[in-house]
Structures are given as C-alpha cells and as structure tokens.
Scaffold this motif. Sequence first.
Motif, mmCIF file in Angstrom:
data_model
loop_
_atom_site.group_PDB
_atom_site.id
_atom_site.type_symbol
_atom_site.label_atom_id
_atom_site.label_comp_id
_atom_site.label_asym_id
_atom_site.label_seq_id
_atom_site.Cartn_x
_atom_site.Cartn_y
_atom_site.Cartn_z
ATOM 1 N N LEU A 39 -5.694 47.489 69.424
ATOM 2 C CA LEU A 39 -4.926 46.176 69.752
ATOM 3 C C LEU A 39 -3.950 45.925 68.825
ATOM 4 O O LEU A 39 -2.901 44.952 69.378
ATOM 5 C CB LEU A 39 -5.940 44.994 69.657
ATOM 6 N N THR A 40 -3.966 46.627 67.777
ATOM 7 C CA THR A 40 -2.554 46.323 66.804
ATOM 8 C C THR A 40 -1.657 46.876 66.854
ATOM 9 O O THR A 40 -0.470 46.864 66.478
ATOM 10 C CB THR A 40 -3.197 46.059 65.361
ATOM 11 N N LEU A 41 -1.533 48.292 67.978
ATOM 12 C CA LEU A 41 -0.552 49.310 68.157
ATOM 13 C C LEU A 41 0.882 48.476 68.243
ATOM 14 O O LEU A 41 1.747 49.105 67.719
ATOM 15 C CB LEU A 41 -1.000 50.188 68.997
ATOM 16 N N PHE A 42 0.668 47.877 69.240
ATOM 17 C CA PHE A 42 2.095 47.219 69.649
ATOM 18 C C PHE A 42 2.705 46.406 68.516
ATOM 19 O O PHE A 42 3.863 46.594 68.081
ATOM 20 C CB PHE A 42 2.060 46.263 70.700
ATOM 21 N N GLY A 43 1.769 45.700 67.844
ATOM 22 C CA GLY A 43 2.701 44.867 66.632
ATOM 23 C C GLY A 43 2.954 45.920 65.584
ATOM 24 O O GLY A 43 4.045 45.664 64.836
ATOM 25 N N LYS A 44 1.924 46.678 65.194
ATOM 26 C CA LYS A 44 2.548 47.781 64.195
ATOM 27 C C LYS A 44 3.793 48.507 64.552
ATOM 28 O O LYS A 44 4.576 48.633 63.928
ATOM 29 C CB LYS A 44 1.392 48.691 63.980
ATOM 30 N N GLU A 45 3.808 48.972 65.868
ATOM 31 C CA GLU A 45 5.076 49.791 66.308
ATOM 32 C C GLU A 45 6.410 48.772 66.016
ATOM 33 O O GLU A 45 7.429 49.201 65.784
ATOM 34 C CB GLU A 45 5.049 50.404 67.611
ATOM 35 N N VAL A 46 6.046 47.460 66.516
ATOM 36 C CA VAL A 46 7.287 46.591 66.343
ATOM 37 C C VAL A 46 7.802 46.301 64.797
ATOM 38 O O VAL A 46 8.924 46.426 64.519
ATOM 39 C CB VAL A 46 7.068 44.991 66.871
ATOM 40 N N ILE A 47 6.895 46.367 63.941
ATOM 41 C CA ILE A 47 7.038 46.246 62.489
ATOM 42 C C ILE A 47 7.931 47.472 62.151
ATOM 43 O O ILE A 47 8.863 47.307 61.326
ATOM 44 C CB ILE A 47 5.769 46.089 61.864
ATOM 45 N N ALA A 48 7.287 48.638 62.449
ATOM 46 C CA ALA A 48 7.808 49.949 62.176
ATOM 47 C C ALA A 48 9.344 49.862 62.595
ATOM 48 O O ALA A 48 10.244 50.413 61.899
ATOM 49 C CB ALA A 48 7.006 50.971 62.681
#
Length: 345
Positions: A189-198
């Motif tokens: 569930l955190t993948l999208f947020g992590k990709e946006v951060i990166a």
Amino acid sequence: MNDLFTPYELKDLKLKNRVVMPPMCQYSVTDKDGIATDWHYNHYVSRAVGGTGLIIIEMTDVDPDGRITDYDLGIWSNEHIAGLARIVDACHAYGAKVGIQIAHAGRKAEDAAVPVSSSPIPFDDKSKTPRELTTAEVKEMVNKFQAGVRRAVQAGFDVIELHGAHGYLIHQFHSPLTNRRTDEYGQDLTLFGKEVIAAAKREMPEGMPLIMRISAQEYVEGGYGIKESLAIGAAYKEAGADIFHISAGGEGAIAAAGRPGTHAAYQVPLARAFKQELAVPVIAVGRLDEAALANAVIGNEDADLIAVGRGMLRNPYWTLEAGVQLGKNPGLPKQYAFGFPRISN
C-alpha cells in the motif's frame, strides 16, 4: 533549550524561527487555470512581512482533474511557474523561506467529471464514484508528481511537501479503507507514495529537504491508528522523506468513529510519536494558536516546528505578536515597531 524563536536548520534549509504557515487552500484562482493571482501574492507575502519562518503554499495540483475544485492552484504546466516564482521571490525579500504542497485530490476532486482513485470507492453517498487507475496510469501519475516538483524547483522553492494526508490520492493508496487493488500497488500500500518520493527526490537539489504530510490517525470505523501510520512513515522515511508534517483525519465520514479532540494541541501526541519512534524531524499542527503553548511544544521536544493555521488566517502578524508575548525579538519591521511593546532584550 530550544524555543519558538530558535533558528532551525536541516540540510540547506535555514529558518530564522520555528513558525510554519501550513498549506491552506484559498480557492481563489479566478480563471480556473490554476495560475496564482494577486490574492495569493498578497496572502503569502503579508505572512512573510509578519515574521513567519517557513510559509508552505497551499495544495497545488499535478493535474487539472486532481484539484479539489477548479479554483485551486495548479502545477501541471510551465505556465504556472511565473506566478509562483513571483510569490517566492517576494517572501524571500522579507526573510521567509517558502515551500509548496504538491498533491492530487484523487476521489475528493469535486469538479472532475470522473475522479480517479486507487479503487472505485466514493468518499460518501453524495460523492462521485471514482474510476480506478490502471497500473500504467498509476505509473504515469508518478511522472506527473515528478514534473510538478521539477516546476516547483524552477520556481525557486526552498522545500517541497508531498500531501499524503487528509484523504487525498497518496493517502488513498496507503489506506486499506480505500486501496482494494490486486496489482503491485495493492500488495504494497505504500508503493505509490514511495515511488512519488523517489521521483520528487530525482528533481530536487541534494540539499533540499522533502516534507511528507501524513494523517497519523484515521477517525473512521476500521481506519488505521498511530501504530499503522508509524509503519507507513517508516517506509516513507526509508524512501527519502526528511520531515513529517503530522495531521490526522480526512478519510471517510469522521463521525463514524467519533470526532477527534477539539482541545488545544490535540494532535501533538501524534507528532511526538513520530519524532520519538522514527527519529525524524516533525511539524506539529492543530490548535497551536497560543504563543505560550506553541513555545512549550518546542521546549518539551515534542516537535521541531509549529504550524499555525487558523491563527495566521486571522492575523498575518501572528509571529510578531508571539515574539513580543514571549519576550523574544521576532525581527519587527521598523515601519511597525511603534505598534508593538518594547522588547527588553
């Protein structure tokens, strides 16, 4: 011991005090084009004159259909850069540093013909049912966030904030209430947020901090609490978030699981938990309008920075008033000095 007027530094961000103006939507775009107007200029620059250390421009959206309303600011086009840069330059002239909150409203985009989200679940029975983004569209959404951050850097901002709170798109992905996907973005569930951060970090200078705003508590039946949000925060910290702006709520009908406290500093325990458990700098927000209380939160090491929202809407010079009340030197403009009591130190 630190206080509200102790300077603060993180990476290349150097603030003259610990007072933050949090992002607060003005719904004041005149031509529905997302371009900042004279209202935005006067609104933000007056708070810079008023002594605020860090001003964070309101939720600014990466897609026309990602706005809460058609009267919100946008950053999906290079045409938005000049109006934002004008605000940044003027605020800098009065000693304030400036951030911007980059976001997408997801299912809470009221004026979108068909809003999009992690899953096709409407916010409430009066809201439109959103269309679930395809896996390919989620990846393109990451690119839209990256392009928005690139434009913000070009406009001269000192810090970037990603909006992962209040039930907007990043929050919709990391909340099990609204993410029922079966693809990779449902498995993590955190993948999208992590990709946006990166993606954001790829556009930001190495010394520029990244703030992640997060709802640390969902006030809805079946919603997550501080234990779960700390796990979300840990994932975002590892992905590259430097500061956490700790809010709460925004996902689901708030009355379903009781309302949050309305007392002063009701969200400070959430900020304290993030600071202590994740060892990260935090911005506390939520009914911290009293100078002595805001100062105590800093002195007690519950937070590193204090966001003053409603108080600063009422009074652009909140920071100057707070400095005088606390016996500090808030840097009174000489033109206004006769309007304030003399400060002994």
